[in-house]
Motif scaffolding. Structure first.
Motif, PDB file in Angstrom:
ATOM      1  N   GLY A   1     -10.170 -11.156  -5.221  1.00 47.23           N
ATOM      2  CA  GLY A   1      -9.792 -11.569  -6.304  1.00 47.23           C
ATOM      3  C   GLY A   1      -8.525 -11.049  -6.868  1.00 47.23           C
ATOM      4  N   GLY A   2      -7.704 -10.176  -5.704  1.00 47.95           N
ATOM      5  CA  GLY A   2      -6.678  -9.819  -6.203  1.00 47.95           C
ATOM      6  C   GLY A   2      -6.849  -8.271  -7.050  1.00 47.95           C
ATOM      7  N   GLU A   3      -7.772  -7.865  -7.571  1.00 46.15           N
ATOM      8  CA  GLU A   3      -8.114  -6.606  -8.154  1.00 46.15           C
ATOM      9  C   GLU A   3      -8.241  -5.690  -7.169  1.00 46.15           C
ATOM     10  N   LYS A   4      -7.368  -4.450  -7.462  1.00 44.24           N
ATOM     11  CA  LYS A   4      -7.537  -3.385  -6.465  1.00 44.24           C
ATOM     12  C   LYS A   4      -7.961  -1.999  -7.268  1.00 44.24           C
ATOM     13  N   THR A   5      -8.674  -1.374  -6.586  1.00 45.04           N
ATOM     14  CA  THR A   5      -9.428   0.022  -7.160  1.00 45.04           C
ATOM     15  C   THR A   5      -9.122   0.856  -5.951  1.00 45.04           C
TER      16      THR A   5
ATOM     17  N   ILE B   1      -9.112  14.816  -9.798  1.00 40.00           N
ATOM     18  CA  ILE B   1      -9.328  13.418  -9.321  1.00 40.00           C
ATOM     19  C   ILE B   1      -9.126  12.495 -10.745  1.00 40.00           C
ATOM     20  N   ARG B   2      -8.331  11.813 -10.898  1.00 37.76           N
ATOM     21  CA  ARG B   2      -8.301  10.995 -12.240  1.00 37.76           C
ATOM     22  C   ARG B   2      -7.616   9.509 -11.930  1.00 37.76           C
ATOM     23  N   THR B   3      -8.235   8.601 -12.563  1.00 33.92           N
ATOM     24  CA  THR B   3      -7.997   7.207 -12.499  1.00 33.92           C
ATOM     25  C   THR B   3      -7.352   6.732 -13.718  1.00 33.92           C
ATOM     26  N   GLU B   4      -6.506   5.702 -13.470  1.00 35.65           N
ATOM     27  CA  GLU B   4      -5.756   5.066 -14.562  1.00 35.65           C
ATOM     28  C   GLU B   4      -5.710   3.545 -14.258  1.00 35.65           C
ATOM     29  N   SER B   5      -6.240   2.605 -15.260  1.00 41.83           N
ATOM     30  CA  SER B   5      -6.143   1.200 -14.887  1.00 41.83           C
ATOM     31  C   SER B   5      -4.824   0.595 -15.682  1.00 41.83           C
ATOM     32  N   LYS B   6      -4.105  -0.155 -14.702  1.00 38.93           N
ATOM     33  CA  LYS B   6      -2.944  -0.641 -15.388  1.00 38.93           C
ATOM     34  C   LYS B   6      -2.960  -2.452 -15.137  1.00 38.93           C
ATOM     35  N   GLY B   7      -2.552  -3.210 -15.957  1.00 42.87           N
ATOM     36  CA  GLY B   7      -2.576  -4.806 -15.807  1.00 42.87           C
ATOM     37  C   GLY B   7      -1.023  -4.984 -15.160  1.00 42.87           C
ATOM     38  N   ILE B   8      -1.333  -5.779 -14.285  1.00 43.73           N
ATOM     39  CA  ILE B   8      -0.090  -6.242 -13.438  1.00 43.73           C
ATOM     40  C   ILE B   8       0.008  -7.664 -13.171  1.00 43.73           C
ATOM     41  N   ARG B   9       1.245  -8.182 -12.884  1.00 46.78           N
ATOM     42  CA  ARG B   9       1.185  -9.765 -12.698  1.00 46.78           C
ATOM     43  C   ARG B   9       1.984  -9.934 -11.415  1.00 46.78           C
ATOM     44  N   PRO B  10       1.264  -9.980 -10.240  1.00 45.26           N
ATOM     45  CA  PRO B  10       1.688 -10.178  -9.027  1.00 45.26           C
ATOM     46  C   PRO B  10       1.797 -11.599  -8.768  1.00 45.26           C
TER      47      PRO B  10
ATOM     48  N   ASP C   1      -0.301 -14.359 -12.011  1.00 40.15           N
ATOM     49  CA  ASP C   1      -1.296 -14.086 -12.629  1.00 40.15           C
ATOM     50  C   ASP C   1      -1.773 -12.776 -13.034  1.00 40.15           C
ATOM     51  N   LEU C   2      -2.491 -12.630 -14.007  1.00 42.24           N
ATOM     52  CA  LEU C   2      -2.797 -11.377 -14.659  1.00 42.24           C
ATOM     53  C   LEU C   2      -3.858 -10.603 -13.730  1.00 42.24           C
ATOM     54  N   SER C   3      -3.853  -9.646 -13.248  1.00 40.89           N
ATOM     55  CA  SER C   3      -4.747  -8.809 -12.707  1.00 40.89           C
ATOM     56  C   SER C   3      -4.573  -7.160 -12.908  1.00 40.89           C
ATOM     57  N   TYR C   4      -5.817  -6.443 -12.720  1.00 43.96           N
ATOM     58  CA  TYR C   4      -5.798  -5.149 -13.032  1.00 43.96           C
ATOM     59  C   TYR C   4      -6.028  -4.316 -11.850  1.00 43.96           C
ATOM     60  N   ALA C   5      -5.357  -3.150 -11.516  1.00 46.26           N
ATOM     61  CA  ALA C   5      -5.357  -2.236 -10.609  1.00 46.26           C
ATOM     62  C   ALA C   5      -5.740  -0.997 -11.169  1.00 46.26           C
TER      63      ALA C   5
END
Length: 241
Positions: free
Chosen positions: A24-28, A64-73, A81-85
């Protein structure tokens, strides 16, 4: 002479993805770098088809820290389209690696010159690498500097053991396995006091066949110049990158 190098690589963000998490284009991001990602970093520092980089171990310096960001690939059909990584943030690692000859490249046997490759690699680290460095994906720019493996203090130095479960280890390309097939390999990494020691690719517990792939050919003077680079056999005194 030990043909091993150590370097520190650091950056604001990292994204070490597993193919399973890309649906679905979402990356973790995975919590720690994959073997293949570190091979990519090392090859960006210095690489020739006559050698194969083996990653021995890595030290995790920062928490080890994570941070989510909205991107438009950009979509294949146009638009975006909006997706989150979910990225790792503020990462810093010390990597130890060594090179071995690519025995499936007998056509490049004249380039099996240990001192040459070792000293070029050392100079390339001092210059920050031959090519752009990134951690996992292109948007995660990073930097490399020379460093001893135990030089820096790490956040997990006295933490004990930490398991990360089954995850992607590396690809096995046709010019490395000589079979004309691309394989994916998986393993279970374990961090002990901030250090992960990687198993060799051929020692991974799970190997999956991906698809057939042709081995790339190299022709001197057309897409390969590794046999006649001047000044490369004179140790760390002089010579160009």
């Amino acid at each position: 002479m030990e043909n091993a190098i150590t370097y520190q690589v650091y950056g604001r963000y990292a994204l070490f993805t597993d193919p399973i998490t890309r649906i679905g284009g979402e990356k973790t991001s995975l919590f720690v770098p994959t073997y293949q990602a570190l091979v990519g970093v090392t090859e960006s520092i210095y690489w020739k088809p006559s050698i194969k980089w083996r990653i021995e171990k890595i030290r995790i310096l920062n928490p080890i820290r994570t941070e989510s960001k909205g991107i438009r690939p950009i979509k294949y059909g146009g638009g975006n389209d909006l997706s989150y990584a979910t990225y790792l943030s503020d990462v810093s690692y010390i990597v130890k690696a060594h090179f071995e000859w690519n025995e499936n490249r007998k056509d490049l046997a004249q380039d099996f010159i240990e001192h040459k490759h070792f000293f070029i690699a050392k100079r390339c680290i001092e210059k920050g690498g031959r090519r752009d460095i990134w951690l996992g994906t292109r948007e995660c720019a990073a930097y490399v500097v020379p460093c001893d493996f135990d030089q820096e203090q790490g956040y997990y130095d006295n933490y004990g053991e930490m398991d990360f479960g089954m995850q992607f280890h590396s690809f096995s390309y046709p010019d490395e396995n000589g079979e004309g097939i691309l394989y994916a390999r998986f393993w279970k990494p374990k961090m002990v006091n901030g250090v992960i020691e990687f198993c060799k690719p051929e020692e991974c517990s799970i190997t999956k066949k991906i698809h057939k792939m042709n081995k790339k050919t190299f022709t001197e003077g057309i897409n390969f110049s590794g046999l006649k680079e001047p000044g490369l056999l004179h140790g760390d005194q002089g010579g160009n990158l």
